[in-house]
Design a protein around this motif. Sequence first.
Motif, PDB file in Angstrom:
ATOM      1  N   UNK A 176       8.380   3.075 -17.918  1.00  0.00           N
ATOM      2  CA  UNK A 176       7.448   2.834 -16.810  1.00  0.00           C
ATOM      3  C   UNK A 176       8.221   2.501 -15.536  1.00  0.00           C
ATOM      4  N   UNK A 177       9.263   1.677 -15.651  1.00  0.00           N
ATOM      5  CA  UNK A 177      10.084   1.332 -14.483  1.00  0.00           C
ATOM      6  C   UNK A 177      10.777   2.569 -13.921  1.00  0.00           C
ATOM      7  N   UNK A 178      11.294   3.427 -14.796  1.00  0.00           N
ATOM      8  CA  UNK A 178      11.960   4.652 -14.353  1.00  0.00           C
ATOM      9  C   UNK A 178      10.954   5.555 -13.648  1.00  0.00           C
ATOM     10  N   UNK A 179       9.740   5.676 -14.186  1.00  0.00           N
ATOM     11  CA  UNK A 179       8.710   6.505 -13.560  1.00  0.00           C
ATOM     12  C   UNK A 179       8.354   5.984 -12.175  1.00  0.00           C
ATOM     13  N   UNK A 180       8.236   4.642 -12.027  1.00  0.00           N
ATOM     14  CA  UNK A 180       7.942   4.055 -10.720  1.00  0.00           C
ATOM     15  C   UNK A 180       9.053   4.289  -9.741  1.00  0.00           C
ATOM     16  N   UNK A 181      10.294   4.212 -10.208  1.00  0.00           N
ATOM     17  CA  UNK A 181      11.449   4.449  -9.331  1.00  0.00           C
ATOM     18  C   UNK A 181      11.446   5.884  -8.843  1.00  0.00           C
ATOM     19  N   UNK A 182      11.087   6.817  -9.709  1.00  0.00           N
ATOM     20  CA  UNK A 182      11.033   8.228  -9.336  1.00  0.00           C
ATOM     21  C   UNK A 182       9.946   8.452  -8.284  1.00  0.00           C
ATOM     22  N   UNK A 183       8.795   7.764  -8.428  1.00  0.00           N
ATOM     23  CA  UNK A 183       7.713   7.895  -7.446  1.00  0.00           C
ATOM     24  C   UNK A 183       8.161   7.410  -6.091  1.00  0.00           C
ATOM     25  N   UNK A 184       8.892   6.291  -6.057  1.00  0.00           N
ATOM     26  CA  UNK A 184       9.346   5.699  -4.792  1.00  0.00           C
ATOM     27  C   UNK A 184      10.346   6.594  -4.079  1.00  0.00           C
ATOM     28  N   UNK A 185      11.195   7.276  -4.859  1.00  0.00           N
ATOM     29  CA  UNK A 185      12.223   8.119  -4.233  1.00  0.00           C
ATOM     30  C   UNK A 185      11.696   9.512  -3.903  1.00  0.00           C
ATOM     31  N   UNK A 186      10.532   9.886  -4.417  1.00  0.00           N
ATOM     32  CA  UNK A 186       9.994  11.227  -4.175  1.00  0.00           C
ATOM     33  C   UNK A 186       9.218  11.326  -2.910  1.00  0.00           C
TER      34      UNK A 186
END
Length: 186
Positions: A176-186
């Motif tokens: 979940x943390x990795x998915x949120x990080x990907x959303x922030x950088x996208x």
Amino acid sequence: MAKKAKDLTLKEQIFVREFLATGNATKAAVVAGYSAATASVTGSKLLRKAKVSAELAKLREKLFSKLEISAEKVLQGIAELAFFDIRKFFTPGGNLVPIHELDDQTARALKGCDVEKLFKHFGKGQAEESGTITKIRTADRLEALELLGRHLKLFTDKIEVNDAQAIVQRLREGRARVAEMKKKTA
């Protein structure tokens, strides 16, 4: 062989009996009449079939009961070998106890015995017995201790996971943390 209540085919019944006798699924499949070319795969598949494995378990239990074999009895035997006292083979004077006088535990610890007669030769073709060399071999104490240690899980060859739910939960949180990080950088 008559058809069993578990609806095993004749080939499966033969496979079960042969596997119990040999412990080899490939050979059991061939003896049961399955193709030798695919016997290893067939044997493996048969062992995974619920009705075959249930019949194997039932017959093993019946055999163990008949032979009075239990986990407790096996562990007791291993423990006797692991903690066997070698002095039980000798009299207080240091001579070997005659084999027919050994108690059951001592006799079970005996792995092998070699007896060699010694002769004193004199004159042409004449000899008299001058002694005996007796070599005894006992069961492997280290092997018995290792078996006991493995049973008691004193040393394991694999990592045991006791709390799988906690690990799964931590993996979910990390994903979940990795998915949120990907959303922030996208």
